[in-house]
Design a protein around this motif. Structure first.
Motif, PDB file in Angstrom:
ATOM      1  N   GLU A  38     -29.440 -15.018  64.360  1.00  0.00           N
ATOM      2  CA  GLU A  38     -29.983 -15.287  63.016  1.00  0.00           C
ATOM      3  C   GLU A  38     -30.922 -14.169  62.581  1.00  0.00           C
ATOM      4  OE1 GLU A  38     -29.666 -20.061  63.918  1.00  0.00           O
ATOM      5  OE2 GLU A  38     -31.649 -19.116  63.824  1.00  0.00           O
ATOM      6  N   GLY A  39     -31.779 -13.733  63.503  1.00  0.00           N
ATOM      7  CA  GLY A  39     -32.736 -12.682  63.167  1.00  0.00           C
ATOM      8  C   GLY A  39     -32.048 -11.382  62.789  1.00  0.00           C
ATOM      9  N   ILE A  77     -30.462 -11.786  59.347  1.00  0.00           N
ATOM     10  CA  ILE A  77     -31.448 -11.818  58.257  1.00  0.00           C
ATOM     11  C   ILE A  77     -31.998 -10.415  57.991  1.00  0.00           C
ATOM     12  CG2 ILE A  77     -33.746 -12.701  57.625  1.00  0.00           C
ATOM     13  CD1 ILE A  77     -32.800 -15.347  59.119  1.00  0.00           C
ATOM     14  N   GLN A  78     -32.273  -9.642  59.067  1.00  0.00           N
ATOM     15  CA  GLN A  78     -32.654  -8.233  58.836  1.00  0.00           C
ATOM     16  C   GLN A  78     -31.520  -7.486  58.142  1.00  0.00           C
ATOM     17  OE1 GLN A  78     -33.972  -6.257  62.424  1.00  0.00           O
ATOM     18  NE2 GLN A  78     -36.031  -7.093  62.232  1.00  0.00           N
ATOM     19  N   VAL A 129     -32.335 -16.951  52.867  1.00  0.00           N
ATOM     20  CA  VAL A 129     -31.502 -17.131  54.055  1.00  0.00           C
ATOM     21  C   VAL A 129     -30.317 -18.053  53.766  1.00  0.00           C
ATOM     22  CG1 VAL A 129     -31.501 -18.016  56.410  1.00  0.00           C
ATOM     23  CG2 VAL A 129     -33.434 -16.700  55.582  1.00  0.00           C
ATOM     24  N   CYS A 177     -38.880 -11.157  62.417  1.00  0.00           N
ATOM     25  CA  CYS A 177     -37.870 -11.473  63.428  1.00  0.00           C
ATOM     26  C   CYS A 177     -36.758 -12.347  62.848  1.00  0.00           C
ATOM     27  CB  CYS A 177     -38.487 -12.197  64.616  1.00  0.00           C
ATOM     28  SG  CYS A 177     -39.774 -11.266  65.467  1.00  0.00           S
ATOM     29  N   GLY A 178     -37.029 -13.019  61.739  1.00  0.00           N
ATOM     30  CA  GLY A 178     -35.998 -13.851  61.128  1.00  0.00           C
ATOM     31  C   GLY A 178     -35.866 -15.231  61.739  1.00  0.00           C
TER      32      GLY A 178
END
Lengths: 747, 145
Positions: free
Chosen positions: A636-637, A640-641, A676, B130-131
């Motif tokens: 997920e991180g 999202i980045q 998101v 970090c999301g």
């Protein structure tokens, strides 16, 4: 007996050979699928400390007598210091020392970018240090900035010699093609913006230096600082217990560490040097912009006959040239490939590694090109990719240690099959569509890395290794691996890391390598301790070792008898059982890579150019998954980045002066919770049968790699428009829509 | 000398007219759970509560706090949201997490079972590089167990 062998090591695609010592016999591979602890979701073992605000980051450290440094940085993109006068600043309240060019070799007279460090001073408080900076007399000779990478290349201003690669015969491949597409793609400079800025506290005790630092590599800092300061490495202790994010930019010690060390030496007091957010966005590294001029040829059936790319990277004043051609060389089994990579030297802040450097940018270009090719061939984009899969490393023919990309594609089918239904939900100006993109990256880790395991008489165990957890959850993964091997529940494990004086050498947290490098060492150390426990139990209870195993916190015999672990270890009272383990070699002659595919769903307002990402399905193969919960967070991180640099993030420069316009977090647009989409994560979770006793690869980087291309390809599916520049601002979206309309009229 | 009410305790603190609440909390009172990540009110890492309402400690001047009670993450350590964040894995590097939890605590005090849109609206000022956002949504939707 110790065996000395020579093996290959890889970090972010850079291969080196090195000697390693292998002591243990290889352990049996664990069976596939979830085990007792490994492979099952685990909350972070340090989650409470972080969530309750108890975890002490470098930013929270306050040593007795500590001074604070402030750094005088160039306000110009290119300038020379004509005169520097510290006298008025040294008289300012609280100021204890000042250094300029000549005092510390990170300070420069010729500033090659806005934010380049020129001088620094230390004061009792940070505000006093900042106030005193304004009193430093400085006279600048402003020089011409150079901002355009193509112009730099035409002037011959390169960071290093052009990097060329060729296999087969591209001219022949293009001549044999039924269809050729070519296009120019661009990606912007983006900024890491870890929430803890770059910072260090340095303290001298005699000739020993302790560096408290927010870093991705404790041992790299130790080595570099020792070398630069002329110290034996064991006189440098590096500490990083908790770390507030890195994403690639916190590998080297950085200017701030050397400034803190020098100011601490001069004042005899500990010195903190912490970048402000604005400094962070000028001088702490970035992902360089790219210009990619690409060409592909294919037969009518989709077989790629040629791939060609000229990649120009806006590297900046220094830094390395990220391997943007990597995906073009590695992803498809095309016989004829030619690439050239040019690193432009500019008067901008230096490039630094940023989560899959080069491959994020290069995958955007390549996977967009593939979709433009699929459109021209009137072929299904997924099918086009399937037809060009590589069975062995296309660069050198090596077999893969494991490659399950075809299975990733199979698992992508249900997501890909949503196209019709998604498009049908288009209404009014909002057009919807689905796109996909593939991913290739490294992530196998490698030796050397070491761990110790300590089991006390209370039957609790501690993993000791001087690695770092930069927020990825490696502390938890290591606890899980040791718990599995020792047959202990996770709550009876502790992990002590983050201090070079408190454990053995450990790998870098970069290149998706921490778990595959450290995990096998931790498992080996736990296995060494487990073997000793079994030997002790066999003697104490007069049974054969071979019938004993460790499970559920007990020593269990095949005949059904069992003893609590503490009944065995308790015999030792204050005695401890100490296990040690090391990371063995990677499989000789094989290519260890990670693969995956992402399927994105978007909505585009064709009147305003607004793009919304609605859903992303991520299917990746990274071998065995140690912690499925932490792994889903990594995916997920990364996504999202990826959405950030696809839609909103870019460092903007004033084209006249070269000064940055996006140094604050209101100007530089990071994704927020409101940006998101729904994210569906599927990890194959099949151990790599050739890679270590663990079969795990790294997951930090793969998820960010295909996101931009998948989104851009979904935009094409939704609207017929080819976006070719990141970020996809409304201007770029409207330009692409206009171009698509003109193309349609022309037909 | 200013009197400050923090997490139920009274403190006498010194500061100039330019001293921020974040400086006092972190520097004078040792409450380092309140993080400073941008120092100019853009990221939410320093979020604290003033009489229950979220405020950015890095741009709140000490002098402006007045009689209002300051609640920091240290005052919310036993809030069920803390466990919910850990259970949901809404913690990666953790640097933004205290601020996230403080913002979430203000949200659920007013709206114990917020909708997804209410969560996104209330939490949009707390950046997480970090999301962890999907896990934050999950933590806030499951905090009551």
């Amino acid at each position: 007996m110790a065996r000395l062998i020579r093996t290959e090591k890889e970090v972010e695609g850079r291969y080196t050979e090195q000697w390693i010592v292998v002591e243990e016999d290889p352990l049996d591979r664990w069976p596939e699928g979830p085990l007792e602890v490994v492979g099952r979701p685990a909350a972070r073992v340090d989650g409470l400390q972080r969530a309750r605000g108890e975890a002490r980051y470098t930013a929270d450290l306050a040593l007795p007598g500590m001074l604070h440094a402030a750094v005088l940085r160039s306000p110009h993109a290119h300038a020379r210091v004509r005169r520097l006068d510290f006298a008025p600043a040294l008289e300012a309240p609280g100021v204890r020392a000042a250094v300029g060019p000549g005092d510390c070799d990170v300070l420069v007279e010729e500033a090659g970018y806005q934010g380049a460090p020129v001088a620094a001073l230390a004061a009792d408080t940070f505000s006093e240090a900042q106030a005193a900076l304004a009193r430093v007399g400085v006279e600048w000779e402003v020089l011409e900035p150079l901002l355009d990478p193509d112009e730099a290349v035409s002037r011959g201003e390169l960071i290093e010699e052009a990097s060329r690669y060729e296999r087969g015969d591209v001219e022949r491949g293009l001549a044999e093609a039924d269809v050729v597409v070519e296009a120019e793609y661009r990606t912007a400079t983006v900024l890491h913006n870890a929430l803890e800025t770059h910072q260090a506290v340095c303290e001298w005790e005699g000739d020993e230096l302790t560096v408290y630092i927010s870093t991705q590599w404790i041992w790299g800092v130790r080595k570099d600082v020792a070398k630069r300061l002329g110290l034996p490495p064991d006189k440098v202790r590096v500490v990083c217990e908790y770390m507030g994010g890195g994403f690639g930019a916190k590998i080297d010690p950085g200017d701030h560490t050397y400034l803190a060390a020098e100011l601490a030496r001069r004042t005899g007091r500990p010195v903190r040097c912490a970048l402000t957010r604005r400094e962070e966005n000028l001088a702490s590294g970035n992902r360089h912009a790219t210009v990619q001029r690409l060409r592909a040829g294919a037969k009518a059936d989709g077989t790629l006959t040629a791939l060609e790319g000229e990649f120009t990277m806006a590297v900046g004043w220094d830094g390395f040239v990220s391997s943007t051609a990597g995906p073009m060389k590695m992803l498809y089994g095309c016989e004829n490939v030619r690439t050239v990579e040019l690193g432009a030297k500019l008067t901008t802040g230096p490039n630094d590694a940023f989560r899959a450097p080069g491959f994020v940018e290069g995958t955007f270009g390549l996977e967009r090109l593939l979709d433009e090719l699929a459109a021209k061939l009137e072929l299904d984009p997924l099918e086009l990719r399937r037809r060009n899969g590589a069975d062995a490393d296309p660069v050198d023919g090596r077999p893969f240690s494991a490659k399950n990309l075809a299975e990733c594609y199979r698992r992508a089918e249900p997501h890909w099959a949503r196209r019709g239904e998604v498009r049908a939900r288009s209404e009014g100006p909002w057009r919807r569509g689905v796109g996909l993109a593939s991913q290739v990256w490294y992530g196998g880790g490698g030796p050397p890395s070491y761990a110790w395991v300590r089991v006390g008489s209370d039957g609790r165990a501690t993993v000791l290794t001087a690695m770092q957890d930069i927020g990825t959850g490696t502390r938890t993964a290591m606890a899980q691996i040791a718990a599995e091997e020792l047959g202990l529940p996770l709550e009876r494990l502790s992990v002590s890391l983050g201090d070079s004086s408190r454990g053995p050498y450990a790998a870098i947290s970069a290149g998706s390598s921490t778990t595959p490098s450290m995990g096998p060492a931790v498992r080996a150390a736990a296995a060494d301790a487990a073997r000793q426990i079994v030997e002790i139990a066999a003697q104490r209870f007069e049974v054969e070792e071979r019938v004993l195993s460790l499970r559920g916190g007990r020593v269990v015999s095949e005949d059904g008898k069992s003893w609590a672990l503490e009944d065995v270890t308790g015999l030792l009272e204050d005695g401890q059982i100490l296990g040690k383990g090391s990371r063995g070699p990677n499989p000789a002659g094989m290519r260890v890579l990670t693969f995956g595919v992402q399927v994105a769903e978007v909505a585009v307002d064709v009147e305003t150019g607004e793009v919304r990402v609605e859903r992303i399905a991520a299917i990746h193969d990274v071998g065995r998954v140690v912690n499925p919960l932490g792994a889903s967070s990594q995916v997920e991180g990364g996504i999202i980045q990826g959405i950030g640099h696809t839609l909103s993030e870019q460092r903007l420069l004033d084209p006249g002066s070269g000064r940055a316009l996006t140094v604050t977090l209101d100007a530089y647009k990071l994704p927020t919770i409101a940006d998101v989409p729904e994210i569906v994560t599927e990890l194959l979770d099949v151990p790599d049968g050739h890679l270590t006793s663990l079969g795990s690869k790294g997951l930090g980087e793969p998820p960010i790699i295909p996101t931009a291309a998948a989104i851009a390809n979904a935009i094409r599916d939704a609207t017929g428009a080819d976006v070719r520049s990141l970020p996809i601002t409304r201007e770029e979206m409207l330009r692409a829509l206009r171009e698509a309309r003109e193309r349609a009229y022309a037909l | 000398m200013t009197e400050l009410l923090v997490n139920g305790g009274r403190h006498e603190v010194h500061g100039s007219v330019l001293t921020t609440l974040a400086e006092v909390l972190r520097g004078h009172l040792g409450l380092t759970g309140t993080k400073v990540a941008c120092g100019e009110g853009h990221c939410g890492a320093c979020t604290v509560l003033l009489d229950g309402a979220p405020a950015l400690a890095c741009i709140t001047l000490l002098e402006a706090v007045g009689e209002r009670e300051v609640t920091t993450i240290e005052g919310l350590r036993d809030h069920p949201l803390v466990d919910a964040f850990v259970r949901a894995d809404a913690v990666q590097c953790g640097f933004c997490t205290p601020g996230q939890i403080v913002s979430a605590a203000a949200l659920v005090r007013e709206t114990p079972a917020p909708t997804r849109e209410q969560v996104r609206h209330a939490m949009a000022g707390n950046l997480c590089r970090c999301g962890t956002y999907p896990k934050i949504e999950e933590a806030i939707s499951t905090w009551q167990g």
